[in-house]
Design an enzyme around this catalytic site. Structure first.
Site, mmCIF file in Angstrom:
data_model
loop_
_atom_site.group_PDB
_atom_site.id
_atom_site.type_symbol
_atom_site.label_atom_id
_atom_site.label_comp_id
_atom_site.label_asym_id
_atom_site.label_seq_id
_atom_site.Cartn_x
_atom_site.Cartn_y
_atom_site.Cartn_z
ATOM 1 N N ASP A 10 0.700 -1.195 0.139
ATOM 2 C CA ASP A 10 -0.022 -0.166 -0.109
ATOM 3 C C ASP A 10 0.771 1.233 -0.028
ATOM 4 O OD1 ASP A 10 -1.231 -2.305 0.814
ATOM 5 O OD2 ASP A 10 -2.809 -1.231 1.856
ATOM 6 N N GLU A 41 -4.466 2.031 -2.782
ATOM 7 C CA GLU A 41 -5.504 2.845 -2.023
ATOM 8 C C GLU A 41 -5.323 3.870 -0.965
ATOM 9 O OE1 GLU A 41 -8.373 0.798 0.205
ATOM 10 O OE2 GLU A 41 -6.983 0.346 1.856
ATOM 11 N N ASN A 42 -4.238 3.921 -0.611
ATOM 12 C CA ASN A 42 -3.651 5.002 0.378
ATOM 13 C C ASN A 42 -2.955 6.058 -0.442
ATOM 14 O OD1 ASN A 42 -3.578 2.299 2.439
ATOM 15 N ND2 ASN A 42 -5.074 3.865 2.993
ATOM 16 N N ASN A 68 -10.391 -1.304 1.042
ATOM 17 C CA ASN A 68 -11.767 -0.643 1.578
ATOM 18 C C ASN A 68 -12.062 0.900 1.538
ATOM 19 O OD1 ASN A 68 -9.236 -0.843 3.184
ATOM 20 N ND2 ASN A 68 -10.488 0.402 4.799
ATOM 21 N N HIS A 69 -10.992 1.543 1.010
ATOM 22 C CA HIS A 69 -11.012 2.918 0.916
ATOM 23 C C HIS A 69 -11.160 3.358 -0.842
ATOM 24 C CE1 HIS A 69 -9.853 3.822 4.773
ATOM 25 N NE2 HIS A 69 -8.497 3.301 4.634
ATOM 26 N N HIS A 150 -7.173 -8.233 0.205
ATOM 27 C CA HIS A 150 -7.116 -6.912 1.064
ATOM 28 C C HIS A 150 -7.913 -6.935 2.410
ATOM 29 C CE1 HIS A 150 -5.918 -2.722 1.228
ATOM 30 N NE2 HIS A 150 -7.046 -2.473 2.232
ATOM 31 N N HIS A 175 -3.129 -4.407 3.131
ATOM 32 C CA HIS A 175 -4.063 -3.722 4.111
ATOM 33 C C HIS A 175 -3.668 -3.335 5.546
ATOM 34 C CE1 HIS A 175 -7.674 -2.024 5.947
ATOM 35 N NE2 HIS A 175 -7.629 -2.950 6.937
HETATM 36 FE FE FE2 Z 1 -6.924 -0.818 3.309
#
Ligand code: FE2
Length: 257
Positions: A10, A41-42, A68-69, A150, A175
């Protein structure tokens, strides 16, 4: 023929993005990567914008994965529909934008990649990833199948590895932003690592300023995450596949500073 798959954990904030920009190409050369997957995702701390996605692809990633984001930056929604080189988890509701798996060409033949998200300790309820992956596998017309899971729980990731052992080439977790030391080839030939780790500031709590994290755990009010800066690391793993069988022959962790 050997196929080298580089998976990078990530990417957090501008610090992580600049690391990808500065170091990804030389890392790819160093390990002889044939296909590179980067979890993005970050990139915007929570979520990713189209510009940041372009930046990661321009830096050398073949495909970006999310988690999730995924939808925290609304500007990404159309981009997910338009760009085949970015995947959101496949087990989200079917009406959500984008796609959760794809088949991609490499110089050594096609590679499939499936992005899945776990259900333990996640702040929403995706479809069952174990049942969903079963529906995707018969659609894939290649022996080389990569799966990113994830997920928060190490048990959920390990269970998925046993479930898919011998049916996918590699399965790695993302994650938690903390790399695990359990890289291995499973009995039936699936390469595995519970978590790749992260790409971002060394002196941080999962990429966030340590002071902010400490204040939160002391009972302070939650606020907008402040990303840490300073010296950077990029963590991930290299999976070596036999393209004839689609099975993994070696897994090695990657950690560059
Ligand atoms: Fe995540």
């Amino acid at each position: 023929m050997e196929l080298n798959i580089l998976a990078i954990g990530d990417v957090v904030a501008d610090t992580g993005l600049s690391m990808v920009r500065r170091k990804l190409r030389s890392l790819q050369r160093q390990v002889g990567a044939d296909f590179t997957v980067v979890n993005g995702e970050n990139a915007a701390v929570v979520g990713i914008t189209p510009d940041q996605a372009e930046e990661i692809l321009d830096a050398g990633a073949d495909v970006i994965t999310l988690g999730n984001h995924t939808f925290r930056q609304h500007s990404i929604c159309d981009y997910l529909d338009d760009c085949p080189r970015i995947l959101r988890p496949a087990n989200l509701a079917p009406q959500t934008p984008g796609r959760g798996w794809g088949v991609f060409e490499t110089a050594k033949g096609p590679v499939a990649l499936i992005d899945l998200i776990g259900r333990c300790n996640m702040d929403f309820t995706p479809d069952n990833p174990f049942l969903l992956v079963e529906k995707i596998l018969p659609k894939l017309d290649t022996k080389c199948i990569l799966t990113e899971f994830h997920a928060e729980a190490t048990s959920e990731k390990l269970a998925m590895a046993y479930y898919l052992d011998g049916r996918v080439s590699a399965l790695w977790g993302t994650h938690t932003h903390v790399p695990t030391a359990d890289e291995r080839v499973f009995p039936k030939g699936t390469g595995y690592l519970t978590d790749l780790g992260m790409t971002g500031a060394v002196e941080s709590v999962l990429g966030i300023q340590p002071q902010q994290s400490v204040e939160m755990f002391l009972g302070g009010l939650p606020g907008r995450f402040r990303p840490a800066s300073g010296p950077c690391k990029a963590q991930g793993a290299l999976f070596t596949l036999d393209s004839a069988t689609g099975l993994c022959t070696a897994v090695e962790r990657v950690d560059i500073r």
